[in-house]
Design a protein around this motif. Structure first.
Motif, PDB file in Angstrom:
ATOM      1  N   ASN A 169       0.833  -1.202   0.000  1.00 30.20           N
ATOM      2  CA  ASN A 169       0.000   0.000   0.000  1.00 30.20           C
ATOM      3  C   ASN A 169       0.870   1.254   0.000  1.00 30.20           C
ATOM      4  O   ASN A 169       2.086   1.189   0.227  1.00 30.20           O
ATOM      5  CB  ASN A 169      -0.945   0.028   1.195  1.00 30.20           C
ATOM      6  CG  ASN A 169      -2.331   0.497   0.801  1.00 30.20           C
ATOM      7  OD1 ASN A 169      -2.484   1.505   0.120  1.00 30.20           O
ATOM      8  ND2 ASN A 169      -3.353  -0.238   1.220  1.00 30.20           N
ATOM      9  N   ALA A 170       0.217   2.397  -0.277  1.00 29.57           N
ATOM     10  CA  ALA A 170       0.831   3.702  -0.081  1.00 29.57           C
ATOM     11  C   ALA A 170       0.649   4.077   1.381  1.00 29.57           C
ATOM     12  O   ALA A 170      -0.392   3.801   1.973  1.00 29.57           O
ATOM     13  CB  ALA A 170       0.169   4.741  -0.975  1.00 29.57           C
ATOM     14  N   ILE A 171       1.672   4.692   1.985  1.00 31.24           N
ATOM     15  CA  ILE A 171       1.591   5.010   3.413  1.00 31.24           C
ATOM     16  C   ILE A 171       1.714   6.503   3.706  1.00 31.24           C
ATOM     17  O   ILE A 171       1.465   6.922   4.831  1.00 31.24           O
ATOM     18  CB  ILE A 171       2.633   4.229   4.230  1.00 31.24           C
ATOM     19  CG1 ILE A 171       4.048   4.472   3.698  1.00 31.24           C
ATOM     20  CG2 ILE A 171       2.291   2.747   4.239  1.00 31.24           C
ATOM     21  CD1 ILE A 171       5.140   3.920   4.598  1.00 31.24           C
ATOM     22  N   ALA A 172       2.105   7.289   2.725  1.00 30.17           N
ATOM     23  CA  ALA A 172       2.198   8.746   2.908  1.00 30.17           C
ATOM     24  C   ALA A 172       2.247   9.380   1.524  1.00 30.17           C
ATOM     25  O   ALA A 172       2.661   8.749   0.556  1.00 30.17           O
ATOM     26  CB  ALA A 172       3.440   9.120   3.719  1.00 30.17           C
ATOM     27  N   ASP A 173       1.818  10.669   1.457  1.00 27.18           N
ATOM     28  CA  ASP A 173       1.825  11.324   0.149  1.00 27.18           C
ATOM     29  C   ASP A 173       2.707  12.557   0.073  1.00 27.18           C
ATOM     30  O   ASP A 173       2.907  13.106  -1.004  1.00 27.18           O
ATOM     31  CB  ASP A 173       0.394  11.673  -0.282  1.00 27.18           C
ATOM     32  CG  ASP A 173      -0.290  12.696   0.619  1.00 27.18           C
ATOM     33  OD1 ASP A 173       0.246  12.984   1.710  1.00 27.18           O
ATOM     34  OD2 ASP A 173      -1.355  13.206   0.223  1.00 27.18           O
ATOM     35  N   ASP A 174       3.257  13.020   1.192  1.00 29.79           N
ATOM     36  CA  ASP A 174       4.087  14.214   1.169  1.00 29.79           C
ATOM     37  C   ASP A 174       5.243  14.077   2.158  1.00 29.79           C
ATOM     38  O   ASP A 174       5.096  14.426   3.326  1.00 29.79           O
ATOM     39  CB  ASP A 174       3.238  15.455   1.486  1.00 29.79           C
ATOM     40  CG  ASP A 174       4.023  16.748   1.327  1.00 29.79           C
ATOM     41  OD1 ASP A 174       5.073  16.716   0.646  1.00 29.79           O
ATOM     42  OD2 ASP A 174       3.589  17.782   1.865  1.00 29.79           O
TER      43      ASP A 174
ATOM     44  N   LEU B 206       9.547  -6.492   5.703  1.00 30.68           N
ATOM     45  CA  LEU B 206       8.756  -5.314   5.389  1.00 30.68           C
ATOM     46  C   LEU B 206       9.679  -4.291   4.734  1.00 30.68           C
ATOM     47  O   LEU B 206      10.714  -3.939   5.303  1.00 30.68           O
ATOM     48  CB  LEU B 206       8.135  -4.735   6.656  1.00 30.68           C
ATOM     49  CG  LEU B 206       7.146  -3.601   6.496  1.00 30.68           C
ATOM     50  CD1 LEU B 206       5.860  -4.108   5.872  1.00 30.68           C
ATOM     51  CD2 LEU B 206       6.844  -2.975   7.856  1.00 30.68           C
ATOM     52  N   ILE B 207       9.319  -3.816   3.547  1.00 32.98           N
ATOM     53  CA  ILE B 207      10.169  -2.891   2.799  1.00 32.98           C
ATOM     54  C   ILE B 207       9.452  -1.556   2.668  1.00 32.98           C
ATOM     55  O   ILE B 207       8.307  -1.501   2.213  1.00 32.98           O
ATOM     56  CB  ILE B 207      10.508  -3.456   1.397  1.00 32.98           C
ATOM     57  CG1 ILE B 207      11.381  -4.712   1.511  1.00 32.98           C
ATOM     58  CG2 ILE B 207      11.232  -2.408   0.553  1.00 32.98           C
ATOM     59  CD1 ILE B 207      10.636  -5.978   1.725  1.00 32.98           C
ATOM     60  N   ILE B 208      10.126  -0.489   3.069  1.00 27.75           N
ATOM     61  CA  ILE B 208       9.594   0.868   2.945  1.00 27.75           C
ATOM     62  C   ILE B 208      10.407   1.591   1.884  1.00 27.75           C
ATOM     63  O   ILE B 208      11.641   1.556   1.900  1.00 27.75           O
ATOM     64  CB  ILE B 208       9.673   1.625   4.279  1.00 27.75           C
ATOM     65  CG1 ILE B 208       8.937   0.858   5.377  1.00 27.75           C
ATOM     66  CG2 ILE B 208       9.084   3.030   4.137  1.00 27.75           C
ATOM     67  CD1 ILE B 208       9.115   1.450   6.766  1.00 27.75           C
ATOM     68  N   GLY B 209       9.705   2.247   0.963  1.00 27.04           N
ATOM     69  CA  GLY B 209      10.392   2.956  -0.101  1.00 27.04           C
ATOM     70  C   GLY B 209       9.921   4.376  -0.264  1.00 27.04           C
ATOM     71  O   GLY B 209       8.757   4.706   0.008  1.00 27.04           O
ATOM     72  N   SER B 210      10.821   5.250  -0.714  1.00 27.41           N
ATOM     73  CA  SER B 210      10.483   6.625  -1.075  1.00 27.41           C
ATOM     74  C   SER B 210      10.276   6.696  -2.583  1.00 27.41           C
ATOM     75  O   SER B 210      11.101   6.201  -3.347  1.00 27.41           O
ATOM     76  CB  SER B 210      11.616   7.580  -0.676  1.00 27.41           C
ATOM     77  OG  SER B 210      11.845   7.540   0.714  1.00 27.41           O
TER      78      SER B 210
END
Length: 201
Positions: A46-51, A151-155
């Protein structure tokens, strides 16, 4: 019914993945250190933040030819980058073909008869046929409970959108009907959209 996961559910198939549904599918393209492209679908996404825009996905399990993960995670560890391609309904068979447990030396773009296209901000390819793609740089890999759960977090560093899916300045998802995972072997495509105004107070 009620069950505690550690005690099992007594059903033919695990209902958990069907309960948390529908789930968007991240069709993730990467490249290994030797330059071999990889493409695989992940529905814990999923998307977790937009800015600024940020995304998250999880990989579960491992492969015999990888140390403790799957090709996608191994490649992201090696290069620090990945691309999330969105799956349109008409790409369902190609997406499914790319989920085959192929050797790490196999290029799933070829396996699924898809076109590699260059990204702008990262060096791995994207799926040219995808309605939208998110170029990502690795923020963090987190080890979760359980064997080989990551768990992978990406920018998000770059965004591609096919022009035909923009209507009056808005992304028209009904024009490509994004595919979603329901659990078991079941999927759904978004065909109906409605709007709700948020309460002002």
């Amino acid at each position: 019914m009620f069950y505690r996961p550690e005690n099992g559910h007594g059903l033919p198939h695990n209902p958990f993945k069907a309960i948390v549904a529908p789930r968007p599918i991240a069709w993730i393209s990467t490249r290994d250190g030797a330059g071999v492209a990889n493409l695989a679908p992940y529905s814990f996404f999923n998307a977790i933040a937009d800015d600024p825009p940020q995304v998250i996905f999880a990989s579960t399990g491992t492969k015999a030819d990888q140390e403790d993960s799957k090709d996608t995670v191994s490649n992201i560890r090696a290069t620090g980058e990945f691309c999330i391609n969105l799956v349109a309904s008409n790409l369902r068979d190609a997406m499914n073909a790319s989920s085959a447990p192929a050797s790490k030396n196999v290029d799933e773009f070829e396996l699924a008869n898809l076109t590699q296209s260059d990204c702008e901000t990262i060096s791995c390819p994207r799926v040219l046929e995808a309605p939208a793609s998110l170029e990502c740089r690795l923020q963090q890999i987190i080890t979760l409970d359980g064997p080989n759960n990551r768990l992978i977090i990406g920018s998000v560093t770059g965004i591609h959108i096919q022009d035909q899916h923009l209507k009056d300045g808005v992304l028209d998802v009904t024009s490509y009907q994004p595919l979603a995972r329901l659990g078991y072997l079941d999927y759904s495509a978004v065909e109906t959209v409605f709007s709700l105004k948020r309460p002002t107070k």
